[in-house]
Design a protein around this motif. Structure first.
Motif, short mmCIF file in Angstrom:
data_model
loop_
_atom_site.label_atom_id
_atom_site.label_comp_id
_atom_site.label_asym_id
_atom_site.label_seq_id
_atom_site.Cartn_x
_atom_site.Cartn_y
_atom_site.Cartn_z
N SER A 150 -3.15 -0.82 4.86
CA SER A 150 -2.12 -0.69 6.03
C SER A 150 -0.61 -0.81 4.37
O SER A 150 -1.00 -1.25 3.42
CB SER A 150 -2.27 -1.74 6.67
OG SER A 150 -2.11 -2.86 6.91
N ASP A 151 0.60 -0.61 5.27
CA ASP A 151 1.90 -1.16 4.76
C ASP A 151 1.83 -2.89 4.94
O ASP A 151 0.52 -3.82 5.83
CB ASP A 151 2.62 -1.05 5.25
CG ASP A 151 2.73 0.38 5.35
OD1 ASP A 151 2.74 1.01 4.60
OD2 ASP A 151 3.46 1.33 6.24
N TYR A 152 2.41 -3.37 4.23
CA TYR A 152 2.21 -4.92 4.10
C TYR A 152 2.60 -5.54 5.85
O TYR A 152 3.67 -4.92 6.06
CB TYR A 152 2.97 -5.85 3.12
CG TYR A 152 3.34 -6.99 3.20
CD1 TYR A 152 2.20 -7.87 1.79
CD2 TYR A 152 4.16 -7.30 3.70
CE1 TYR A 152 2.26 -8.94 2.13
CE2 TYR A 152 4.55 -8.99 3.46
CZ TYR A 152 3.53 -9.77 3.03
OH TYR A 152 3.59 -10.98 2.25
N LEU A 153 2.15 -7.08 6.12
CA LEU A 153 2.07 -7.36 7.59
C LEU A 153 2.85 -8.33 6.91
O LEU A 153 1.57 -9.54 6.53
CB LEU A 153 0.77 -7.10 8.18
CG LEU A 153 0.01 -5.97 8.12
CD1 LEU A 153 -1.24 -5.89 9.22
CD2 LEU A 153 1.64 -5.08 8.91
N PRO A 154 4.10 -8.23 7.48
CA PRO A 154 4.21 -10.31 6.70
C PRO A 154 3.60 -11.31 8.11
O PRO A 154 3.35 -12.59 7.43
CB PRO A 154 5.55 -9.68 7.29
CG PRO A 154 6.08 -8.41 7.20
CD PRO A 154 4.71 -7.88 7.92
N GLY A 155 3.64 -11.28 9.20
CA GLY A 155 2.18 -12.43 9.89
C GLY A 155 0.92 -12.42 8.99
O GLY A 155 0.42 -13.88 8.92
N LEU A 156 0.11 -11.86 7.77
CA LEU A 156 -0.82 -11.64 7.59
C LEU A 156 -0.63 -11.96 5.86
O LEU A 156 -1.34 -12.59 5.28
CB LEU A 156 -2.47 -10.74 7.51
CG LEU A 156 -2.34 -10.19 9.27
CD1 LEU A 156 -3.10 -9.17 9.22
CD2 LEU A 156 -2.76 -12.00 10.15
N GLN A 157 0.47 -11.98 5.75
CA GLN A 157 0.90 -12.17 3.94
C GLN A 157 0.13 -11.27 3.14
O GLN A 157 -0.18 -12.04 2.37
CB GLN A 157 0.95 -13.53 3.92
CG GLN A 157 1.52 -14.45 4.67
CD GLN A 157 2.07 -15.58 3.96
OE1 GLN A 157 1.46 -16.24 3.19
NE2 GLN A 157 2.04 -16.55 5.14
N THR A 158 -0.53 -10.21 3.73
CA THR A 158 -0.98 -9.23 2.77
C THR A 158 -0.56 -7.80 3.64
O THR A 158 -0.73 -7.63 4.32
CB THR A 158 -2.83 -9.45 2.92
OG1 THR A 158 -3.16 -9.33 2.19
CG2 THR A 158 -2.79 -9.76 4.30
N ARG A 159 -1.98 -6.37 2.34
CA ARG A 159 -2.21 -5.39 3.53
C ARG A 159 -3.75 -5.12 4.10
O ARG A 159 -4.40 -6.20 3.83
CB ARG A 159 -1.63 -4.51 2.27
CG ARG A 159 -0.67 -4.10 2.01
CD ARG A 159 -0.44 -3.56 0.34
NE ARG A 159 -1.03 -2.39 0.91
CZ ARG A 159 -1.29 -1.51 -0.06
NH1 ARG A 159 -0.74 -1.28 -0.94
NH2 ARG A 159 -0.96 0.53 -0.23
N VAL A 160 -3.59 -4.52 4.78
CA VAL A 160 -5.41 -5.12 6.17
C VAL A 160 -5.68 -3.45 5.34
O VAL A 160 -5.20 -2.57 5.15
CB VAL A 160 -5.31 -5.00 7.03
CG1 VAL A 160 -6.49 -3.98 8.43
CG2 VAL A 160 -4.37 -6.10 8.56
N LEU A 161 -7.17 -3.79 4.95
CA LEU A 161 -8.76 -2.91 4.25
C LEU A 161 -8.99 -2.01 6.22
O LEU A 161 -8.79 -2.78 6.89
CB LEU A 161 -9.16 -3.38 3.95
CG LEU A 161 -10.46 -2.39 3.68
CD1 LEU A 161 -10.04 -1.29 2.01
CD2 LEU A 161 -11.76 -3.37 2.79
N LEU A 162 -8.72 -0.60 6.08
CA LEU A 162 -8.77 0.56 7.04
C LEU A 162 -10.12 0.94 7.28
O LEU A 162 -10.17 1.35 8.23
CB LEU A 162 -7.21 0.68 6.71
CG LEU A 162 -6.14 0.99 6.82
CD1 LEU A 162 -5.07 1.79 6.70
CD2 LEU A 162 -5.66 -0.25 8.36
N THR A 163 -10.50 0.53 5.87
CA THR A 163 -12.00 1.67 5.88
C THR A 163 -12.89 0.76 6.42
O THR A 163 -12.64 -0.19 5.72
CB THR A 163 -11.88 2.07 4.44
OG1 THR A 163 -12.11 0.97 3.98
CG2 THR A 163 -11.27 3.19 3.63
N PRO A 164 -13.83 1.38 7.02
CA PRO A 164 -15.22 0.36 7.91
C PRO A 164 -16.31 0.41 6.73
O PRO A 164 -16.00 0.70 5.96
CB PRO A 164 -15.69 1.30 8.75
CG PRO A 164 -15.08 2.70 8.75
CD PRO A 164 -13.57 2.55 7.94
#
Length: 328
Positions: free
Chosen positions: A309-323
């Motif tokens: 994902s794009d960078y998420l300020p609330g998580l302070q990271t990007r999220v891996l999208l693949t299962p």
């Protein structure tokens, strides 16, 4: 068939190509900034029901004038071409015009502009009602019911945030119901936690956001939201309902404490640190659902085939999208 593209569709296009597009979006936010040469420009956020993006509008462009003259929450028809900057979708906008809700509806786009949860509102509301009914203490149940009865219309549709988590229509309802579900599932593991107080505190913990935020198409912080914040507003709403329901002093204080401490940390907006079993329990469930709400939203809104994902300020990271790969 409409040639308007959704934001999710735009993000699936080949990033190596500058693809021309038209779209109808909501102007969620705009901020006036100054370029290095001293000229003003606007940083804007546009959104629809599938996502959002930011773009810059420079002072010598036609789109700057349009965006500068309309309010946040306005509906815009824009044209431009896809572009990326530092791997972030940031299209080059070329033209814009303001539309009325009636004009957007005539284009078949009004219902596509506002994001909503995947679960129907009626189903979420039924679970909230069931949560209230599960409170066994009569006066505590009456307190919660009274507060909800006075705010039902707003509660059903309100977002839970401006941008961080559950920041869309019915988001507060979804967040609250998810917390109630988590609470009822976890209570058997923690017999020290009073279930009535925990459920009551969860249902009322964010009720102050009904006054903290305002705006129909785009959410912003209200005057009272800036001056007091939802923790203090929610404390007042709960106290009023408790007094009217003649809830005893101890339960009133414990319920108020859950609301005052649910943010978890004072730097996050808590008025006090959680100091009862129920307050600790609620603050942890709130943090869990807020963060998982960010994950759920980005998973359903990210373009298919993207790895992160794009960078998420609330998580302070990007999220891996693949299962996970469980093929062997």
């Amino acid at each position: 068939m409409s040639d308007y593209r959704s934001i999710q569709e735009l993000k699936t296009l080949d990033p190596a190509l500058a693809v021309p597009f038209r779209g109808i979006f909501i102007l969620r936010r705009k901020t006036t900034k100054t370029a290095r040469n001293g000229n003003p420009f606007l940083s804007i956020e546009l959104s629809d029901g599938t996502g959002s993006f930011t773009a810059n509008c420079f002072g010598d462009s036609a789109i700057f004038k349009v965006c500068d003259e309309v309010d946040e929450g306005s509906i815009l028809r824009v044209s431009g071409s896809t572009e990326y900057f530092n791997e972030r979708f940031s299209p080059r906008l070329q033209a814009a015009e303001a539309l009325s809700p009636e004009e957007a509806a005539a284009e078949g786009m009004l219902g596509k502009l506002v994001e909503i949860p995947p679960e129907p509102e009626a189903s979420l509301w039924a679970d909230l009602v069931a949560g209230i009914e599960a409170i066994e203490h009569p006066k505590l149940r009456e307190t919660v019911q009274r507060a909800i009865d006075e705010t039902e219309a707003d509660f059903r549709g309100a977002p839970a945030a401006v941008s961080m988590h559950h920041a869309y229509r019915h988001g507060l309802l979804e967040h609250t119901v998810h917390m109630v579900r988590n609470c009822r599932a976890l209570l058997p593991l923690y017999p020290e936690v009073d279930g009535d107080l925990a459920i009551a505190g969860i249902i009322l913990h964010d009720i102050g956001k009904l006054e903290e935020y305002e705006g129909e198409m785009a959410t912003k912080v209200s005057r009272i939201g800036i001056l007091q914040g939802h923790v203090v507003i929610g404390f007042r709403i709960a106290r009023k309902a408790a007094i009217q329901s003649r809830l005893n002093a101890d339960l009133t204080e414990r319920l108020e404490h859950i609301i005052l401490s649910h943010q978890g940390e004072k730097e996050w907006g808590a008025a006090a640190m959680a100091a009862t079993p129920e307050a600790v329990f609620v603050s942890m469930i709130d943090n869990l659902d807020a963060k998982m709400g960010m994950v759920q939203r980005v998973l359903r809104n990210s373009p298919e085939g993207e790895a992160f994902s794009d960078y998420l300020p609330g998580l302070q990271t990007r999220v891996l999208l693949t299962p996970p790969d469980k093929s062997h």
